[in-house]
Each structure stands twice: as structure tokens, then as C-alpha cells.
Design an enzyme around this catalytic site. Structure first.
Site, PDB file in Angstrom:
ATOM      1  N   LYS A   1      -3.195 -10.753 -27.741  1.00 18.60           N
ATOM      2  CA  LYS A   1      -4.238 -11.607 -27.180  1.00 18.60           C
ATOM      3  C   LYS A   1      -4.267 -11.481 -25.656  1.00 18.60           C
ATOM      4  O   LYS A   1      -3.228 -11.541 -25.008  1.00 18.60           O
ATOM      5  CB  LYS A   1      -3.988 -13.058 -27.586  1.00 18.60           C
TER       6      LYS A   1
ATOM      7  N   GLY B   1      -1.904 -25.596 -26.808  1.00 17.41           N
ATOM      8  CA  GLY B   1      -1.932 -25.381 -28.245  1.00 17.41           C
ATOM      9  C   GLY B   1      -2.889 -24.317 -28.732  1.00 17.41           C
ATOM     10  O   GLY B   1      -3.116 -24.196 -29.941  1.00 17.41           O
ATOM     11  N   THR B   2      -3.434 -23.504 -27.812  1.00 23.95           N
ATOM     12  CA  THR B   2      -4.409 -22.495 -28.249  1.00 23.95           C
ATOM     13  C   THR B   2      -3.784 -21.459 -29.185  1.00 23.95           C
ATOM     14  O   THR B   2      -4.407 -21.040 -30.162  1.00 23.95           O
ATOM     15  CB  THR B   2      -5.043 -21.773 -27.046  1.00 23.95           C
ATOM     16  N   GLY B   3      -2.564 -21.032 -28.889  1.00 18.30           N
ATOM     17  CA  GLY B   3      -1.920 -20.034 -29.742  1.00 18.30           C
ATOM     18  C   GLY B   3      -1.656 -20.562 -31.139  1.00 18.30           C
ATOM     19  O   GLY B   3      -1.870 -19.849 -32.142  1.00 18.30           O
ATOM     20  N   CYS B   4      -1.209 -21.808 -31.217  1.00 22.51           N
ATOM     21  CA  CYS B   4      -0.978 -22.430 -32.529  1.00 22.51           C
ATOM     22  C   CYS B   4      -2.280 -22.522 -33.309  1.00 22.51           C
ATOM     23  O   CYS B   4      -2.340 -22.198 -34.508  1.00 22.51           O
ATOM     24  CB  CYS B   4      -0.404 -23.837 -32.347  1.00 22.51           C
TER      25      CYS B   4
ATOM     26  N   THR C   1      -5.832 -25.839 -22.313  1.00 20.03           N
ATOM     27  CA  THR C   1      -5.508 -24.773 -23.280  1.00 20.03           C
ATOM     28  C   THR C   1      -4.223 -25.062 -24.043  1.00 20.03           C
ATOM     29  O   THR C   1      -3.650 -24.159 -24.658  1.00 20.03           O
ATOM     30  CB  THR C   1      -5.378 -23.424 -22.547  1.00 20.03           C
TER      31      THR C   1
END
Length: 264
Positions: A176, A209-212, A207
């Protein structure tokens, strides 16, 4: 009634609801996948950072996994924060041999910069869990650790994705590009083809928690039987809308909006 899609998350918590288990379950619910969770660590964190971490006893992690797998259908599963090698060994034992799509979000550092995993566990994740996964979803700092490469261009992102698959045995790698400048470009390499997913960069600090959320969306879509490409494409849209309509809550990096796609 047709079979209900079911997704499992194995991760740490976020009491403020933006990341971790809470973000995963919100995402599963929004995408109509029945959500289940195994908690690895209870994390005292908020939008400003991590205040404390309590690891769940290993026997209890194992019993949670046994409770789910012995009774419930699991059509896709993901991991988030797995803090140490002993936890990883249990997950490795329980996941090995199961014909279930397995998404790894290699959570290493919180949005705030706080470390969430021990150094030796990073090596173990790369060497022992990646070969079990359907796809791993590192951001650029995580991909740099996994590969030992400096990643500061889109070409380096592509090379990192290829290395993660061919050298470390992941089924696929989604690298990403949120940490670069310009459009938010992600690359999915499945061992044969390199796919590109582009979204306009959104000017926000919210942003958390975007990866989760992104990896949970992929998991939910896979649980419905979508291909990995379709799941990433739709997951990218889900998380982009969640960032566009994120919340200015807290005094740090605010959370994304998990019901944003309902408002489009």
C-alpha cells in the site's frame, strides 16, 4: 436462507473503536459478513497513541481459537496485531492445514508511531506465517521491514511485492502506497500478475485504523466468495470512502468512518 458469510479476526483491541478488533467487526458488519473475533492483546490506546498493552494468556488465545473452529463456519480470516512469537506459534498451529482464505495485516506500528510487535516476532511472522497466507497487506514501512528494501518509488513497491511472494512464500502481496506522495497507489501481486489500484490522496490526519479497515474489508469480501482481485478493488473503495468521510474525533489522528459507503 442461503449460507451466511462468516469472517474471523485475530487481533488486539482499540477501546476508542477506530482500529483493531473493533474496526474489523464494524467493517464485517457493514459488508454483511458475520463477524467473529479472537483477542490477542487488550490495548489501551486512543487517537494520540498507545498508553498500555496487556497480552492475553496464551492458553486463552488457543481456547478462543478452538471455540470458533470447533463450532462455527469460517469463510475467511485475518490477523492484525500479534505481539510476540509465542502467540504466532499458536496461530500457526491452528491455521495450518485449514482450507480458509487467510489475510495477514502485518501490524507493527500504530498510526501514532507506537510499536505493537517485538522485533523477533517480526522475523517470525515473515518466515513462518507469510507462507500460510492468501495475501499480506503491508504499508510501505512494513514492506521495508519484510523485504529489507528501501521503498520510495512505485517501482520499488512492485519489486517489494514480488519479493514477498517469491522469496517469503506469501500467496499474494498488497503493498500500500499511502506513505508516498501523489495519488494513493497500491499494488497487488499474485505471483503472476501485478495489479494497480489508484485513488486520489485525501488531505486529512484522520487515518487511525485505515490498515485494519482495509484488510478487514478484503476479508469480508473474500468471505462472500469474491476473487482476491475483486476483494481488493472493493476494499480499496470502502477504505477510501471511510477516509473521505472520517471523523474529527479525539485530539490526535481521528478514526475513519465505517459506514461511509452507506452515504455515497
Amino acid at each position: 436462507m442461503k449460507e451466511v458469510a462468516c469472517s474471523l479476526t485475530i487481533a488486539g483491541t482499540d477501546p476508542t473503536g477506530g482500529a483493531g478488533i473493533q474496526a474489523d467487526l464494524k467493517t464485517f458488519q457493514e459488508l454483511q459478513s458475520y463477524g467473529m473475533s479472537v483477542i490477542t492483546s487488550v490495548v489501551a490506546q486512543n487517537t494520540t497513541g498507545v498508553q498500555d498493552i496487556h497480552h492475553i494468556p496464551l492458553a486463552m488465545i488457543e481456547k478462543q481459537l478452538d471455540s470458533v473452529f470447533s463450532d462455527m463456519p469460517v469463510h475467511a480470516m485475518k490477523t492484525g496485531m500479534i505481539a510476540n512469537i509465542d502467540m504466532m506459534k499458536i496461530i500457526q498451529k491452528k491455521v495450518s492445514g485449514k482450507d480458509i482464505p487467510f489475510i495477514i495485516d502485518p501490524v507493527m506500528v500504530a498510526t501514532s508511531g507506537d510499536a505493537l510487535i517485538s522485533d523477533d516476532a517480526r522475523d517470525y511472522l515473515r518466515d513462518h506465517l507469510l507462507p500460510l497466507c492468501t495475501v499480506v497487506t503491508p504499508n510501505i514501512p512494513e514492506a521495508e521491514f519484510l523485504t529489507g528494501m528501501k521503498i520510495d518509488t512505485v517501482e520499488a513497491m512492485k519489486k517489494a511485492a514480488e519479493k514477498i511472494v517469491h522469496e517469503y512464500g506469501a500467496g499474494a502481496a498488497l503493498v500500500k502506497g499511502g506513505h508516498l506522495v501523489g495519488d494513493a497507489i497500491d499494488f497487488l501481486y499474485d505471483g503472476n500478475h501485478m495489479h494497480e489500484f489508484i485513488a486520489s490522496r485525501i488531505d486529512t490526519v484522520n487515518t487511525h485504523g485505515t490498515g485494519c479497515t482495509y484488510s478487514a474489508a478484503i476479508t469480508a469480501y473474500v468471505s462472500h466468495g469474491l476473487t482476491l482481485y475483486e476483494a481488493v478493488e472493493k476494499g480499496k473503495y470502502f477504505v477510501t470512502e471511510a477516509i473521505k468521510q472520517s471523523f474529527d474525533l479525539g485530539s490526535g489522528n481521528g478514526p475513519t468512518n465505517h459506514w461511509a459507503v452507506r452515504l455515497v
